[in-house]
Design an enzyme around this catalytic site. Structure first.
Site, PDB file in Angstrom:
ATOM      1  N   ASP A 194      48.763  56.723  62.304  1.00 40.46           N
ATOM      2  CA  ASP A 194      47.861  57.874  62.320  1.00 40.46           C
ATOM      3  C   ASP A 194      47.688  58.317  63.767  1.00 40.46           C
ATOM      4  O   ASP A 194      47.429  57.496  64.658  1.00 40.46           O
ATOM      5  CB  ASP A 194      46.500  57.485  61.706  1.00 40.46           C
ATOM      6  CG  ASP A 194      45.590  58.687  61.507  1.00 40.46           C
ATOM      7  OD1 ASP A 194      45.353  59.429  62.488  1.00 40.46           O
ATOM      8  OD2 ASP A 194      45.116  58.885  60.392  1.00 40.46           O
ATOM      9  N   ILE A 195      47.819  59.613  63.986  1.00 40.66           N
ATOM     10  CA  ILE A 195      47.777  60.156  65.351  1.00 40.66           C
ATOM     11  C   ILE A 195      46.421  59.880  66.017  1.00 40.66           C
ATOM     12  O   ILE A 195      46.343  59.769  67.245  1.00 40.66           O
ATOM     13  CB  ILE A 195      48.112  61.669  65.313  1.00 40.66           C
ATOM     14  CG1 ILE A 195      48.645  62.135  66.649  1.00 40.66           C
ATOM     15  CG2 ILE A 195      46.936  62.511  64.843  1.00 40.66           C
ATOM     16  CD1 ILE A 195      49.423  63.436  66.568  1.00 40.66           C
TER      17      ILE A 195
ATOM     18  N   ASN B 257      40.870  58.716  50.933  1.00 40.71           N
ATOM     19  CA  ASN B 257      39.927  59.818  50.743  1.00 40.71           C
ATOM     20  C   ASN B 257      40.509  60.835  49.765  1.00 40.71           C
ATOM     21  O   ASN B 257      41.676  61.222  49.901  1.00 40.71           O
ATOM     22  CB  ASN B 257      39.642  60.503  52.084  1.00 40.71           C
ATOM     23  CG  ASN B 257      39.004  59.558  53.083  1.00 40.71           C
ATOM     24  OD1 ASN B 257      38.292  58.623  52.706  1.00 40.71           O
ATOM     25  ND2 ASN B 257      39.254  59.780  54.371  1.00 40.71           N
TER      26      ASN B 257
ATOM     27  N   GLN C 107      38.674  64.110  52.834  1.00 44.37           N
ATOM     28  CA  GLN C 107      40.125  64.338  52.906  1.00 44.37           C
ATOM     29  C   GLN C 107      40.375  65.616  53.693  1.00 44.37           C
ATOM     30  O   GLN C 107      39.738  66.650  53.426  1.00 44.37           O
ATOM     31  CB  GLN C 107      40.719  64.462  51.492  1.00 44.37           C
ATOM     32  CG  GLN C 107      42.243  64.571  51.512  1.00 44.37           C
ATOM     33  CD  GLN C 107      42.884  64.567  50.126  1.00 44.37           C
ATOM     34  OE1 GLN C 107      42.184  64.597  49.106  1.00 44.37           O
ATOM     35  NE2 GLN C 107      44.200  64.531  50.086  1.00 44.37           N
TER      36      GLN C 107
ATOM     37  N   HIS D 241      47.232  59.986  50.908  1.00 46.18           N
ATOM     38  CA  HIS D 241      47.573  58.950  51.887  1.00 46.18           C
ATOM     39  C   HIS D 241      46.527  57.847  51.870  1.00 46.18           C
ATOM     40  O   HIS D 241      45.373  58.076  51.526  1.00 46.18           O
ATOM     41  CB  HIS D 241      47.680  59.556  53.293  1.00 46.18           C
ATOM     42  CG  HIS D 241      46.491  60.368  53.668  1.00 46.18           C
ATOM     43  ND1 HIS D 241      46.336  61.684  53.268  1.00 46.18           N
ATOM     44  CD2 HIS D 241      45.376  60.066  54.378  1.00 46.18           C
ATOM     45  CE1 HIS D 241      45.196  62.153  53.722  1.00 46.18           C
ATOM     46  NE2 HIS D 241      44.579  61.188  54.394  1.00 46.18           N
TER      47      HIS D 241
ATOM     48  N   HIS E 299      44.757  54.997  54.283  1.00 39.84           N
ATOM     49  CA  HIS E 299      44.550  54.522  55.653  1.00 39.84           C
ATOM     50  C   HIS E 299      44.517  52.995  55.666  1.00 39.84           C
ATOM     51  O   HIS E 299      43.830  52.384  54.846  1.00 39.84           O
ATOM     52  CB  HIS E 299      43.182  54.980  56.194  1.00 39.84           C
ATOM     53  CG  HIS E 299      43.018  56.446  56.362  1.00 39.84           C
ATOM     54  ND1 HIS E 299      43.140  57.073  57.578  1.00 39.84           N
ATOM     55  CD2 HIS E 299      42.719  57.425  55.469  1.00 39.84           C
ATOM     56  CE1 HIS E 299      42.908  58.382  57.426  1.00 39.84           C
ATOM     57  NE2 HIS E 299      42.650  58.613  56.159  1.00 39.84           N
TER      58      HIS E 299
END
Ligand code: AMP
Ligand code: ZN
Length: 141
Positions: free
Chosen positions: A30-31, A87, A94, A100, A102
């Protein structure tokens, strides 16, 4: 889906830091890196959220979680725990509408990620509590 950022990541159209890939799923950092190693696991098939999964897709995606969790633990020996979070829809935080999951490594109690549950136990009568469970349970019959 052409206009989806995660579909573009899966297709290699935008840069990303890949952690794992097989024929069904793709995982990448994740960025935002809420904590070091924060990873997203996504189905290669574009689905918006959990409400678009069937059991087959769910088993393909969720079954990958243990091995990614173990790879994170191996790579990040300081990791003391792991939050797994999914989410669904805007009200549930979300922001990217390609489903996705996490994986958020935890190193200490107070860090980039906090989750607080309110305990509303005292607001429920026993009958009301059971009626709520029944209302949900009916949908499986
Ligand atoms: P959510 O709020 O559950 O929809 O999470 C979306 C996540 O996607 C956020 O944590 C973002 O930091 C992450 N994200 C958005 N764009 C990218 C990207 N290009 N590469 C990696 N992670 C991204
Ligand atoms: Zn997509």
């Amino acid at each position: 889906m052409t206009d989806c950022i995660f579909c573009k990541i899966i297709n290699g159209e935008i840069p990303n830091a890949k952690v794992y890939e097989d024929d069904k799923v793709y995982a990448f950092l994740d960025i935002s890196q809420v904590t070091p190693g924060h990873t997203l696991l996504v189905p290669k098939k574009h689905v918006c959220d959990i409400f678009e999964y069937d059991e087959h897709l769910a088993s393909e995606v969720f079954s990958r979680l243990p091995k990614i969790a173990k790879a994170l633990q191996q790579a990040l020996p300081d990791m003391k725990g792991l939050n797994i979070l999914n989410n669904n829809r805007e009200i549930a935080y979300q922001t990217v509408f390609h489903s996705h999951i996490h994986l958020i490594p935890r190193y200490q109690e107070k860090e980039g990620f906090q989750l607080e549950f309110t305990n509303n136990q005292d607001n429920y009568q026993t009958e009301e509590f059971q009626a709520l469970a029944q209302k949900i349970n009916h949908n499986f019959e």
